[in-house]
Enzyme design. Structure first.
Site, PDB file in Angstrom:
ATOM      1  N   ARG A  57      -6.573  -0.305  -0.877  1.00 10.86           N
ATOM      2  CA  ARG A  57      -7.616  -0.228   0.207  1.00 10.86           C
ATOM      3  C   ARG A  57      -7.471  -1.572   1.126  1.00 10.86           C
ATOM      4  O   ARG A  57      -7.839  -2.404   0.708  1.00 10.86           O
ATOM      5  CB  ARG A  57      -9.044   0.347  -0.203  1.00 10.86           C
ATOM      6  CG  ARG A  57      -9.961   0.178   0.841  1.00 10.86           C
ATOM      7  CD  ARG A  57     -10.779   1.457   1.064  1.00 10.86           C
ATOM      8  NE  ARG A  57     -11.599   1.130   2.370  1.00 10.86           N
ATOM      9  CZ  ARG A  57     -11.483   1.468   3.544  1.00 10.86           C
ATOM     10  NH1 ARG A  57     -10.139   1.670   4.013  1.00 10.86           N
ATOM     11  NH2 ARG A  57     -12.298   1.353   4.382  1.00 10.86           N
ATOM     12  N   TYR A  58      -7.088  -1.503   2.364  1.00  5.40           N
ATOM     13  CA  TYR A  58      -6.946  -2.601   3.231  1.00  5.40           C
ATOM     14  C   TYR A  58      -8.010  -2.533   4.246  1.00  5.40           C
ATOM     15  O   TYR A  58      -8.102  -1.062   4.629  1.00  5.40           O
ATOM     16  CB  TYR A  58      -5.615  -2.902   3.683  1.00  5.40           C
ATOM     17  CG  TYR A  58      -4.536  -2.954   2.442  1.00  5.40           C
ATOM     18  CD1 TYR A  58      -4.888  -3.169   1.434  1.00  5.40           C
ATOM     19  CD2 TYR A  58      -3.100  -2.818   2.976  1.00  5.40           C
ATOM     20  CE1 TYR A  58      -3.753  -3.268   0.224  1.00  5.40           C
ATOM     21  CE2 TYR A  58      -2.130  -2.991   1.990  1.00  5.40           C
ATOM     22  CZ  TYR A  58      -2.448  -3.169   0.574  1.00  5.40           C
ATOM     23  OH  TYR A  58      -1.411  -2.993  -0.132  1.00  5.40           O
ATOM     24  N   GLY A  97     -21.525   9.664   3.903  1.00  6.64           N
ATOM     25  CA  GLY A  97     -21.031   9.582   5.276  1.00  6.64           C
ATOM     26  C   GLY A  97     -19.618  10.431   5.533  1.00  6.64           C
ATOM     27  O   GLY A  97     -19.659  11.369   6.199  1.00  6.64           O
ATOM     28  N   TYR A 112      -9.607  -3.853  -1.786  1.00  4.38           N
ATOM     29  CA  TYR A 112      -9.430  -3.846  -3.123  1.00  4.38           C
ATOM     30  C   TYR A 112      -8.349  -2.777  -3.409  1.00  4.38           C
ATOM     31  O   TYR A 112      -7.997  -2.119  -2.575  1.00  4.38           O
ATOM     32  CB  TYR A 112     -11.078  -3.031  -3.921  1.00  4.38           C
ATOM     33  CG  TYR A 112     -11.278  -1.708  -3.351  1.00  4.38           C
ATOM     34  CD1 TYR A 112     -10.463  -0.750  -4.002  1.00  4.38           C
ATOM     35  CD2 TYR A 112     -12.111  -1.626  -2.315  1.00  4.38           C
ATOM     36  CE1 TYR A 112     -10.773   0.730  -3.608  1.00  4.38           C
ATOM     37  CE2 TYR A 112     -12.511  -0.237  -1.978  1.00  4.38           C
ATOM     38  CZ  TYR A 112     -11.526   0.759  -2.492  1.00  4.38           C
ATOM     39  OH  TYR A 112     -12.051   2.152  -2.076  1.00  4.38           O
ATOM     40  N   LYS A 123       0.734  -1.062   0.126  1.00  5.62           N
ATOM     41  CA  LYS A 123       0.088   0.011  -0.011  1.00  5.62           C
ATOM     42  C   LYS A 123       1.030   1.300   0.030  1.00  5.62           C
ATOM     43  O   LYS A 123       0.714   2.173  -0.601  1.00  5.62           O
ATOM     44  CB  LYS A 123      -0.835  -0.202   1.158  1.00  5.62           C
ATOM     45  CG  LYS A 123      -1.766   1.244   1.294  1.00  5.62           C
ATOM     46  CD  LYS A 123      -2.567   1.342   2.796  1.00  5.62           C
ATOM     47  CE  LYS A 123      -3.442   2.372   3.015  1.00  5.62           C
ATOM     48  NZ  LYS A 123      -4.671   2.271   2.447  1.00  5.62           N
ATOM     49  N   TRP A 138     -18.016  -8.010   7.830  1.00  8.12           N
ATOM     50  CA  TRP A 138     -16.638  -7.091   7.870  1.00  8.12           C
ATOM     51  C   TRP A 138     -15.951  -7.613   8.909  1.00  8.12           C
ATOM     52  O   TRP A 138     -14.881  -6.876   9.047  1.00  8.12           O
ATOM     53  CB  TRP A 138     -16.513  -5.795   7.189  1.00  8.12           C
ATOM     54  CG  TRP A 138     -17.012  -5.608   5.843  1.00  8.12           C
ATOM     55  CD1 TRP A 138     -17.431  -6.605   4.919  1.00  8.12           C
ATOM     56  CD2 TRP A 138     -17.625  -4.374   4.999  1.00  8.12           C
ATOM     57  NE1 TRP A 138     -17.744  -6.051   3.835  1.00  8.12           N
ATOM     58  CE2 TRP A 138     -17.914  -4.864   3.845  1.00  8.12           C
ATOM     59  CE3 TRP A 138     -17.309  -3.087   5.465  1.00  8.12           C
ATOM     60  CZ2 TRP A 138     -18.271  -3.756   2.738  1.00  8.12           C
ATOM     61  CZ3 TRP A 138     -17.854  -1.992   4.539  1.00  8.12           C
ATOM     62  CH2 TRP A 138     -18.299  -2.701   3.223  1.00  8.12           C
ATOM     63  N   HIS A 161     -14.384   5.807  -5.953  1.00 10.17           N
ATOM     64  CA  HIS A 161     -13.046   5.215  -5.853  1.00 10.17           C
ATOM     65  C   HIS A 161     -11.855   6.009  -6.730  1.00 10.17           C
ATOM     66  O   HIS A 161     -10.939   5.572  -6.811  1.00 10.17           O
ATOM     67  CB  HIS A 161     -13.246   3.641  -6.150  1.00 10.17           C
ATOM     68  CG  HIS A 161     -14.226   2.901  -5.498  1.00 10.17           C
ATOM     69  ND1 HIS A 161     -13.798   2.827  -4.067  1.00 10.17           N
ATOM     70  CD2 HIS A 161     -15.260   2.362  -5.862  1.00 10.17           C
ATOM     71  CE1 HIS A 161     -14.990   2.169  -3.671  1.00 10.17           C
ATOM     72  NE2 HIS A 161     -16.028   1.986  -4.703  1.00 10.17           N
ATOM     73  N   ASP A 196     -12.390   3.273  10.520  1.00  5.90           N
ATOM     74  CA  ASP A 196     -12.889   2.246   9.665  1.00  5.90           C
ATOM     75  C   ASP A 196     -14.382   1.887  10.009  1.00  5.90           C
ATOM     76  O   ASP A 196     -14.790   1.980  11.293  1.00  5.90           O
ATOM     77  CB  ASP A 196     -12.430   0.929   9.563  1.00  5.90           C
ATOM     78  CG  ASP A 196     -13.022  -0.130   8.725  1.00  5.90           C
ATOM     79  OD1 ASP A 196     -12.794  -0.403   7.464  1.00  5.90           O
ATOM     80  OD2 ASP A 196     -13.903  -0.974   9.424  1.00  5.90           O
TER      81      ASP A 196
HETATM   82  N1  GLN Z   1     -20.828   5.821   5.795  1.00  7.71           N
HETATM   83  C1  GLN Z   1     -19.723   5.024   5.162  1.00  7.71           C
HETATM   84  C2  GLN Z   1     -18.990   6.162   4.619  1.00  7.71           C
HETATM   85  O1  GLN Z   1     -19.094   6.888   3.881  1.00  7.71           O
HETATM   86  C3  GLN Z   1     -20.315   4.240   4.085  1.00  7.71           C
HETATM   87  C4  GLN Z   1     -18.980   3.528   3.411  1.00  7.71           C
HETATM   88  C5  GLN Z   1     -19.487   2.252   2.620  1.00  7.71           C
HETATM   89  O2  GLN Z   1     -20.639   2.109   2.289  1.00  7.71           O
HETATM   90  N2  GLN Z   1     -18.563   1.372   2.346  1.00  7.71           N
HETATM   91  O3  GLN Z   1     -17.689   5.948   4.517  1.00  7.71           O
END
Ligand code: GLN
Ligand code: ZN
Length: 765
Positions: A528-529, A445, A525, A19, A574, A705, A502
């Site tokens: 991103r870890y 968010g 991905y 990374k 997760w 992304h 996270d």
């Molecule tokens: N609320 C989270 C953010 O905005 C949602 C992230 C996600 O769906 N992977 O980071």
């Protein structure tokens, strides 16, 4: 002697070396040579580690700078024209396909502006692959020879490896048609792609590889007839070519029984199956083996962090041996170890008892070897005894039982999972209360997690700043995000999640029943870890988890502020779940904890509450049937248990991303507003699919992304397409997902354009 085999090892480096190097390369701080050197060092380390542990069959080409499926697209020249017209170097084409690329013209190079290919979930894991994207003009040919290069690299170190390549049927079936070729069914390209596979395999053989692991993971899905039929064509064509290495056809994560007819009699030297997931498939798969074919028995779990139960694994391998004979059985990991953290030894803070229950990739390598040795009759009694004692200790441990939680889960009934009134009634009161404009704009968010944020979080973790200082810092970050959103004119605000490392770990750290790691990173991905927390016992919420930040954020603005929680299914998916009680029970425990949080937020005056469930789809059992329909029930129930304890006027949002979603599944959650990732879906049918969705919906308008910034006109065009299908009064305007991985400059520009496009339509309606 029975051989041991590892199907793949994590490629991120024990301390996230990959990374660091990749991101430094992207930002221009290091050059390509440096990046390649770091890749080479990681590979060398991984091979040597496995060699030293005594693994007989060590994988190569399990390394990737971004994604192994994307590597194959680059290798086979499955590169849409939009990525080739800039004369980029190979590695930059790879990254452009993976994450998009936008850069201004320089004296020597023209400007680049290209979006990323679609990224989707890798089966039911939290890994994401870049979807191969085919068009009528795709011309298969070999671009370089990464698998051969890496095979030779290992060989030069004195290590014989077995290269791993995704097989032709899975590769095509996991892909899709590009937008210029929507009538193209990828599997029809089989005959065209096979010669390239032949060429690659011949090169591997010429380099000295005697055997190749050919991954056909789609065999654990419900396959249409033409895909099943493709196996025979594919593997008979390969077998007819001369000078190929042996092929071991490998599946994982599920049950191949419904597709056994498709692979029965294929001219391969052996098969690998995942018996951790589906031990019951042993008898059926043994049936299809010819007397020469080998059976690789996946008994060490590549998807979880629990120590293997040696007695059970050995008994299982013995039963396989009793059916096919010792000389044809190989002991293996169930899947690649990509999905597990690298090394438990790097965990210095875990409680010793809890730590003793775990096994990460490095430890799993040793487990495979121990099981193979035990079967081969070598003396590993000390390891077996220690393992038996540890398994027994975990089974008997009561430190993490919570009778109160267990009783509450048992008492869950319908009243707990139903809102007070149905959506239309809720909508009326919510409209009156929030008085939002048409096309309300919002974000998902998170806002950029800047270096400053990470530095302060680390300082706080190390005790270098006090809690009061840290809280003050977080408040200032929240204020910055709030003012920014007000300034650009967003309607429903968020606090930006600066306090969260996270979205799952943050909750895991505050819930009882969880353990968490300091270095347990797993690739999600690209660069991103994630560091999944581990459910070790019954889950409960000792105290409010998010109220302080949300209340502060609401207190400094008149606009509605969204409380932001991670839903029960995503928390579970997760995390590394327990393997001693059903996942449903774990989800409901989480749901009850989140329900308390939702109610606390409401009480504190935060009355728009988003409960994210991006992993909802990931949890879906891979095949249709009883497990799947049950999952759909309990997943939706868990969400509703978490969110139904509020007044009608409280607006519940939810969010989903990364995958093809089923509108019916989403409907069962009964959220007032949902937002879904959408920008990379070029398929007009997908818009249509959600058009009947009864509640309010925001289809993601840009890819978070990618550093690329869509213009206002681009937003206007996208919204225009959507409004052809959706009624204006239920459509929300938002990005695909949270903005935490983006930079502020990009965020400011993209969101401003997005808000301006919403205003454009507001004036028109
Ligand atoms: N609320 C989270 C953010 O905005 C949602 C992230 C996600 O769906 N992977 O980071
Ligand atoms: Zn998302």
């Amino acid at each position: 002697m029975v051989e041991s085999s590892v199907l793949g090892f994590p490629r991120i480096g024990a301390l996230r070396e990959l990374k660091k190097a990749t991101e430094a390369y992207w930002s221009g701080k290091v050059d390509k040579a440096h990046l390649f050197k770091v890749g080479q060092e990681i590979r060398e380390k991984n091979w040597k580690l496995q060699k030293a542990a005594g693994v007989d069959i060590i994988p190569s080409n399990d390394f990737s700078f971004y994604d192994q499926v994307l590597d194959l697209s680059l290798l086979f020249n499955v590169i849409p024209d939009r990525y080739t017209k800039y004369d980029l170097e190979s590695i930059d084409v790879l990254f452009a396909m993976g994450r998009g690329l936008q850069r201004p013209a320089t004296e020597t190079a023209k400007a680049v502006d290209v979006t990323a290919l679609e990224m989707v979930k890798w089966f039911d894991s939290n890994y994401h692959y870049v979807r191969p994207t085919f068009s009528h003009s795709t011309e298969f040919k070999l671009n370089g020879a990464k698998p051969v290069d890496e095979y030779l690299e290992a060989k030069a170190l004195g290590i014989e490896t077995r290269p791993v390549v995704v097989g032709p049927v899975s590769y095509l079936y996991l892909g899709k048609a590009d937008k210029d070729s929507l009538d193209l069914e990828p599997i029809t390209l089989l005959e065209k792609i096979l010669p390239v596979y032949v060429e690659l395999l011949q090169k591997l053989a010429a380099a000295g590889a005697t055997s190749v692991q050919i991954d056909e993971p789609v065999l654990v899905l419900d396959l249409p007839e033409n895909i099943k039929a493709a196996y025979k064509t594919a593997y008979e064509t390969l077998a007819a070519a001369s000078g190929l290495p042996k092929l071991v056809l490998t599946t994982y994560f599920g049950d191949v029984r419904p597709n056994l007819e498709a692979i029965k009699g294929l001219p391969v030297s052996g098969f690998h199956f995942d018996f951790v997931r589906v031990p019951e498939q042993l008898d059926a798969v043994v049936e299809i083996l010819t007397p020469e074919q080998t059976l690789s028995v996946g008994v060490i779990d590549g998807r979880n962090i629990w120590k293997a139960d040696f007695a059970k694994a050995i008994a299982f391998v013995e039963s396989a041996i009793s059916k096919v004979g010792k000389d044809r059985v190989v002991v293996a990991t169930s899947s690649s170890l990509l999905h597990t953290p690298v090394d438990l030894e790097n965990e210095k803070k875990l409680d010793a008892e809890i730590k003793s229950y775990f096994s990460f990739a490095t430890q799993k390598v040793a487990e495979v070897v121990t099981v193979a040795k035990a079967i081969s009759g070598e003396d590993v009694s000390a390891a077996l005894e220690a393992n038996a004692a540890s398994i027994k200790a975990r089974a008997e441990s009561t430190i993490l039982n919570n009778a109160d939680v267990q009783a509450k889960v048992a008492a869950i009934d319908e009243s707990l999972s139903t809102r007070k009134a149905p959506f239309p009634e809720r909508l009326t009161v919510q409209k009156a209360k929030f008085n939002l404009p048409l096309f309300p704009t919002t974000t998902i968010g998170s806002f950029p997690q800047t270096k400053d944020i990470r530095i302060n979080r680390n300082k706080f973790a190390k005790g270098e700043i006090t809690e009061a200082e840290y809280d003050k810092f977080i408040e200032s970050e929240i204020e910055k995000v709030v003012r920014f959103q007000e300034e650009i004119g967003l309607d429903v605000l968020v606090h930006g999640e600066p306090e969260r490392n996270d979205m799952v770990q943050y909750f895991g750290e505050q819930l009882k029943g969880y353990a968490f790691t300091t270095n347990g990173w797993v690739q999600s991905y690209g660069s991103r870890y994630v560091r999944p927390p581990i459910v070790v016992g019954d889950v409960s919420r000792p105290a409010a988890m998010t109220v302080k930040e949300s209340v502060y954020a609401q207190s400094i603005t008149k606009k509605p502020m969204k409380g932001m929680l991670t839903g029960p299914i995503t928390c579970l998916r997760w995390s590394f779940p327990r393997n001693d009680i059903p996942q449903k029970t774990q989800a409901l425990q989480l749901a009850l904890a989140l329900r308390e949080e939702v109610q606390d937020l409401e009480k504190a005056g935060v009355t728009v509450i988003q409960v994210d469930e991006p992993a909802l789809r990931e949890g879906l059992p891979l095949r249709a049937g009883k497990d799947r329909s049950e999952y759909l029930e309990w997943a939706a129930e868990s969400f509703r248990v978490a969110t139904s304890g509020v007044e009608n006027s409280t607006q519940i949002h939810s969010h989903f991303c990364y995958s093809d979603l089923d509108p019916n599944h989403i409907k069962a959650l009964d959220a007032d507003v949902v937002s879904i990732e959408f920008s990379k879906k070029d398929d007009p049918n997908y818009i249509q699919e959600f058009s009947e969705y009864p509640n309010h919906i925001g289809l993601g308008l840009f890819d978070i992304h990618s550093p690329r910034i869509p213009s206002k006109e681009e937003f206007i065009a996208r919204i225009g397409d959507i409004l052809k299908v959706y009624s204006a009064d239920k459509f929300w305007v938002n990005p695909d997902c949270g903005l935490k991985t983006r930079g502020w400059e990009e965020v400011r520009a993209s969101l401003t354009n997005m808000v301006d496009a919403a205003k454009f339509y507001r004036e028109k309606h």
